[in-house]
Design an enzyme around this catalytic site. Structure first.
Site, mmCIF file in Angstrom:
data_model
loop_
_atom_site.group_PDB
_atom_site.id
_atom_site.type_symbol
_atom_site.label_atom_id
_atom_site.label_comp_id
_atom_site.label_asym_id
_atom_site.label_seq_id
_atom_site.Cartn_x
_atom_site.Cartn_y
_atom_site.Cartn_z
ATOM 1 C CG ASP A 183 -2.330 -0.440 0.842
ATOM 2 O OD1 ASP A 183 -2.526 -0.820 -0.323
ATOM 3 O OD2 ASP A 183 -3.216 -0.408 1.713
ATOM 4 C CG ASP A 230 0.825 -8.040 10.360
ATOM 5 O OD1 ASP A 230 0.014 -8.031 9.416
ATOM 6 O OD2 ASP A 230 0.549 -7.682 11.510
ATOM 7 C CG ASP A 327 -7.244 -8.558 13.804
ATOM 8 O OD1 ASP A 327 -8.155 -7.914 14.358
ATOM 9 O OD2 ASP A 327 -6.045 -8.373 14.039
#
Ligand SMILES: Nc1ncnc2c1ncn2[C@@H]1O[C@H](COP(=O)(O)OP(=O)(O)OP(=O)(O)O)[C@@H](O)[C@H]1O
Ligand SMILES: [Mg+2]
Lengths: 860, 253
Positions: A183, A230, A327
């Site tokens: 991103d 992550d 999440d």
């Protein structure tokens, strides 16, 4: 009957809720016993009842089984109910409105604490020790996996490690696709991904942050399962083979979560003097609560180190975007649709802990905001689809983040009497002994038994106090306006050059402790300067004790913000790995690695070989898997330090695989001695010394922050200010046939060349043992004239030797034959230690896609 | 006790080095009496074990006259191994001796078997590369045929020749062991071949010895590797090998 079976039959297997009745009756009768005694007995009698409860505790506590734990929990709840009832009936005084308000706030805080106690006792009734499920023998039946690595503003140096580790996980290469979801729209990420043959996806906007990023990728890829890491959680090579079995075994499982393990100390461990002797803050969640949730089929997604089933995810419209904790919310939505979730309590990935307190606080503010958002907008107690235990577990997870206000109330309550002379608890010291002490005793001791080695008594109070002042506003705002809020990225992986007090992270606590200190002084003033009645005198010193405890807790919380020096940019992992060291001249010395990171390692050397090593020398570390090149950067008496030297991405990937790949790398994550409350208290109290630690830098308090990367700038919201137009970039992972032949070649080469296949032989090799051609008849050993074997080897293309050349080129025969050979070469890991029932057989696969593992023909 | 014979179909793979170090390892660890016999006209074995280059004595001159073999025996005081060198011989004479042994192989194998028969005695034999008269003469009497293969591409083929019985078929399978020498983990091919071969050979693999500079240095110092560089990879590999061999020997009795 074992407790687990009994509980199973109670709640889980059939939904006969009325079976819960016996337990409930037991609970009620214990409580009513205490209530009845409450009204009958004098204070002295009450004291005896309290002592009796403690005696029962010690008797029961000698049993180590789960049933006893359950009884102790019931006892603990009963004692605490008794305390709360007493508080409500006997101790509240409403002489003024002010007093009434304060009194009610305090008792509400206590009620909250009681509720959390109840919820957590329930959650941890039987922490499930789920084992990895075996995968089908034939790897053709294994599912296809997309690995997503979302990133926004993290350094490439961090992301590349994760990406390389993901790409070299052991899984059939044609069924594994790794994608960096960027991103941050960074070109160098794209170049890296292309060079490594990894997929790269970058979208036109940044709507909905991480959740939006994942959802965008979801539309572009097609794996049956989606593993999410992550960008700072580096998986070991066995991650997929250990976790995915459950998705094959149980088609109702939508999600499998594994622990977030941090190989660097968290701020509490690092900044508090005894921190390293105490389990990391996250352990109680991943070691206890999640397994507990799993028993109730309510373990939830934690954003990383997890696998999700695509069909399930699509069913709920992708990752949830309504809240900032996408999440947990996604998991909730999945479970509402009847999907199961699973939790595997094996750390199969590791990352860096938040490296300073302020970042930890920022992260928890986001979590708290998100969880409270869910509580407000999608409350687990309402809405369809969940069974009661699931509702309770989800509610518990969310309500747990409401601790900030109650915590502050507990910290500041003694001020009410000391400064404002408002009695909040009207009770005699005798009654206090009879009710308060048993209450604390059971809470602490039963929790300690429950927490075992996952969390130490009193440390939870430090964790909460550190955050409380920061969370108050978030809590209030989110409760009132749940739709507000944005996503922050937690920054990791820097160094702290000098110790300093992170003012930003502690100032509210410093101010608060200032008030408490003044309150305490004023209390002493009242104690010594006035002639107090006995009642006031007692109340004064009791409140002084209370405020002293508050003050201590606050000081400890401040000490956590006293950041200690942190030298290495890449945190080192303490290990003991046998390797062979190869000197420049080709001498080999077996030795051990003492610590390792993606930057370098420290290698033990024998004193007698010290002369062999010089600074600047290039040496090789030979491992079971290959060799890693390093330069000697220092030579000590018993060890030398190396910095890795990479020639290529492939070498870098090998380093990553070596450092992070081992399946059993993190088995020690829970290896702390079980909690002993007094010891834990001592560890906490003596940690206060950290407050007075000044390293080379007397003016630490005033020092300015070292350059911290600015918190993530707010993401552009759709409809917000027009930003520069961006286009989505999508790069598919490269998959050249020749690129993943590395390992297969190893398997194939001997097999095919010994099989002595004729050039037209079937492309599927048989197991070599049977395939070995029968000895050519007519070559019986003749006396004195044995056949000359060497001539066979040197004659290059005699008709019975064609396969040798075949075997060594990367031509079609190998790739054709490859699938058949997959699974032949198995390696066993010490997963037994991990708690897996049987030793898992791991199948190594061709490693990095796209990296040229091809064998240069010239080397033949 | 047993007769161990180091062979290889190919030259230069490290037979002599393995034979010498195995002999030294067995002598050191197991308190056995070890005789290292050199059947190779290169007469190199003694040099690995402290032998004198100028000393040309050897058994071969007195083939057929066992009593005079004793004169050729040399004990290496360092390792405790008793060495029976081939002896310094012109190549013409070597060929002549070969033809004597081809006529009467028992002239070679009987004394060796007799030596090996005395209790507590182990005979380790180094042989010339490839097929030879000497090797052929003793092959049927060998208790452990230790085939040394270099961990390289050619060995894959050589192994298949052995496994299919093209060579060494006189020795029963149970009497065969393999050593992969000069394993070089620095090259990918080396690793691939080594793991592939190791898998094929299975239980008969007696050991893997890395390619290690210390080996050459030890030879230059005329010492067993374990004495010259006890901490080296090769020393540890060789030590594992002799452990494995002595376990095998125990299983024989
Ligand atoms: N593991 C090893 N590491 C490094 N060098 C080695 C190793 N093994 C053998 N060598 C070297 O290789 C060379 C050949 O070894 P050696 O003489 O033992 O082989 P060989 O099989 O007996 O040869 P030949 O067939 O001529 O008898 C020697 O210089 C030896 O030092
Ligand atoms: Mg030789």
């Amino acid at each position: 009957m074992k407790l687990s079976d009994r509980l199973n039959s109670l709640f889980r297997v059939d939904q006969n809720v009325h079976k819960i009745v016996p337990l409930f009756i037991l609970f009620l009768s214990v409580i009513s016993f205490f209530i009845v005694t409450l009204s009958f007995l004098s204070a002295g009698g009450q004291l005896i009842v309290g002592v009796a409860g403690i005696v029962v505790f010690f008797l029961l506590n000698r049993r180590k089984d789960e049933t006893a734990t359950l009884y102790l929990k019931i006892l603990s709840l009963a004692v605490s109910s008794r305390y709360l009832l007493w508080r409500m009936i006997d101790t509240l005084v409403f002489q003024t409105t002010f007093q009434a308000v304060l009194g009610i706030i305090l008792i509400l805080a206590e009620a909250y604490a009681f509720m959390m106690l109840l919820l957590i006792y329930f959650q941890t009734v039987h922490p499930l020790e789920r084992k990895p499920a075996p995968l089908p023998d034939n790897s053709d039946d294994w599912p296809t996996v997309d690995v997503y690595i979302p990133t926004y503003n993290e350094d490439l140096s961090i992301v590349r490690v994760t990406a390389l580790a993901c790409a070299s996980m052991d899984w059939p290469p044609d069924k594994l696709n790794v994608f960096i979801l960027d991103d941050g729209h960074r070109v160098e990420f794209q170049h890296f991904a292309e060079a490594a043959g990894i997929g790269y996806i970058s979208r036109a906007d940044n709507a909905h942050a991480k959740a939006g990023n994942l959802n965008h990728a979801l539309q572009l890829t097609d794996g049956e399962l989606i593993a999410i890491f992550d960008c700072d959680h580096v998986p070991c090579r066995a991650f997929l083979q250990t976790t995915l079995g459950w998705f094959v075994a149980d088609s109702k499982i939508a999600l499998l979560q594994t622990p977030h393990h941090f190989y660097s100390p968290d701020p509490f461990q690092r900044n508090l003097a005894n921190g390293m002797r105490v389990p990391p803050e996250g352990n109680s969640f991943y070691g206890l609560l999640q397994p507990g949730n799993d028993f109730w089929n309510a373990s939830f997604f934690c954003g990383s180190c997890a696998v999700i089933r695509r069909t399930a995810l699509l069913e709920v419209g992708g990752i949830a975007t309504e809240t900032v904790t996408e999440d947990a919310h996604t998991a909730l939505k999945l479970q509402r649709r009847g999907w199961s979730t699973a939790y595997l309590s094996l750390p199969l990935a590791a990352g860096l802990a938040t490296e300073r307190l302020i970042l930890h606080i920022g992260q928890r503010m986001r979590w708290a905001r998100g969880m409270i958002q869910i509580l407000r907008t999608d409350n687990p107690f309402s809405g369809p689809g969940l069974r009661l235990p699931q509702r309770i577990c989800y509610f518990s997870a969310m309500a747990g983040f409401l601790f900030a206000i109650p915590r502050l109330v507990f910290l500041t309550s003694p001020l009410c009497f000391l400064v404002f002379n408002q009695t909040l608890i009207a009770a005699s010291p005798m009654a206090l002994c009879a009710y308060v002490i048993p209450h604390f005793f059971h809470c602490i001791c039963t929790s300690a038994r429950m927490n075992g080695s996952w969390r130490y008594s009193f440390w939870g109070e430090i964790y909460e106090t550190t955050l409380a002042t920061f969370l108050v506003r978030v809590t209030l705002v989110t409760i009132l306006f749940p739709k507000l809020g944005k996503f922050n990225v937690t920054d990791k992986g820097g160094t702290i050059k000098q110790a300093y007090l992170d003012w930003q992270a502690v100032y509210p606590n410093v101010i608060l402790s200032g008030f408490l200190f003044m309150g305490m002084l004023y209390g002493f003033y009242r104690l010594f300067m006035f002639h107090n009645s006995q009642v006031v005198f007692n109340a004064l010193w009791l409140n002084e004790v209370w405020i002293a405890i508050s003050l201590l807790t606050l000081l400890l919380a401040i000490a956590v913000g006293h950041e200690s020096r942190q030298v290495r940019g890449k945190a080192r992992i303490q290990v003991r790995l046998p390797v062979t060291l190869r000197s420049e001249g080709g001498r080999l010395l077996p030795t051990q690695i003492m610590d390792v990171s993606t930057g370098g390692c420290q290698v033990e050397i024998a004193e007698s070989t010290v002369d062999e090593w010089q600074k600047g020398q290039i040496v090789h570390v030979l491992t079971e898997e290959g060799r890693l090149k390093g330069e000697i950067v220092w030579v000590g008496k018993r060890s030398i330090g190396l910095d890795w030297r990479y020639d290529s991405l492939r070498h870098e990937a090998e380093v990553v695989r070596f450092v992070f790949g081992r399946a059993d790398a993190w088995v020690d994550w829970g290896r702390y001695p079980p909690d002993r409350p007094l010891r834990s208290l001592w560890l906490a109290l003596t940690s206060i010394t950290s407050l007075f630690r000044f390293e080379k830098n007397p003016g630490a308090v005033n020092q300015k922050l070292p350059p911290v990367k600015p918190m993530a700038p707010p993401r552009s919201l759709p409809g917000g200010k027009k930003k520069q137009e961006r286009n989505a970039v999508i790069v598919a992972p490269k998959k050249k046939a020749a690129t993943f032949c590395f390992f297969l070649l190893g398997i194939m080469l001997p097999a095919s060349s010994w099989a002595q296949q004729a050039a037209d032989a079937s492309p599927v090799p048989q197991p070599a043992a049977q395939a070995v051609a029968a000895p050519p008849a007519g070559v019986p050993p003749q006396d004195g004239e044995p056949p000359l074997p060497t001539s066979d080897a040197t004659a290059p293309a005699t008709p019975d030797q064609p396969s040798q050349t075949q075997g060594l080129t990367l031509g079609t025969p190998i790739t054709d034959a490859a699938p058949a050979m997959v699974g032949v070469h198995k390696k066993s890991w010490t997963l037994k230690e991990l708690g897996a029932g049987d030793t898992l057989m791991m199948t190594p696969f061709a490693s990095i896609q796209g990296l040229s593992f091809g064998l240069p023909k010239a080397s033949l | 006790m047993p007769l161990i014979c180091c062979v290889s179909p190919k030259g230069g793979v490290g037979k002599t080095m393995i034979a010498a170090n195995l002999a030294a390892g067995l002598a050191k660890n197991r308190h056995l009496e070890v005789i290292a016999v050199d059947l190779d006209p290169q007469n190199m074995l003694r040099l690995h074990l402290g032998g004198d280059v100028a000393d040309g004595h050897g058994f071969v001159k007195s083939v057929g006259n066992i009593e005079s073999w004793g004169g050729a025996l040399k004990e290496d005081s360092n390792s405790g191994v008793i060495i029976l060198p081939y002896g310094q011989l012109s190549s013409g004479k070597s060929i002549k001796k070969d033809s004597v042994i081809r006529q009467k192989p028992e002239l070679l194998w009987k004394p060796l078997v007799r030596m090996a028969a005395s209790p507590g005695m182990v005979v380790v034999v180094d042989t010339p590369p490839g097929p030879s008269v000497m090797l052929q003469a003793i092959l049927p009497h060998v208790d452990l045929l230790l085939t040394v293969l270099a961990a390289d591409a050619a060995s894959a083929v050589l192994y298949s020749n052995i496994a299919t019985g093209k060579i060494y078929s006189e020795v029963r399978n149970v009497r065969r062991g393999y050593v992969l020498n000069q394993f070089d983990p620095m090259t990918r091919l080396g690793r691939i071949i080594c793991s592939g071969l190791a898998e094929k050979i299975g239980d008969s693999l007696f050991g893997i010895v890395h390619r290690d500079e210390y080996v050459g240095e030890a030879l230059a110092m005329q010492q067993p590797v374990a004495d010259y560089a006890p901490l080296s990879r090769a020393a540890i590999d060789l030590n594992n090998l002799s452990d494995r061999v002595s376990r095998y020997l125990e299983s024989l009795t």
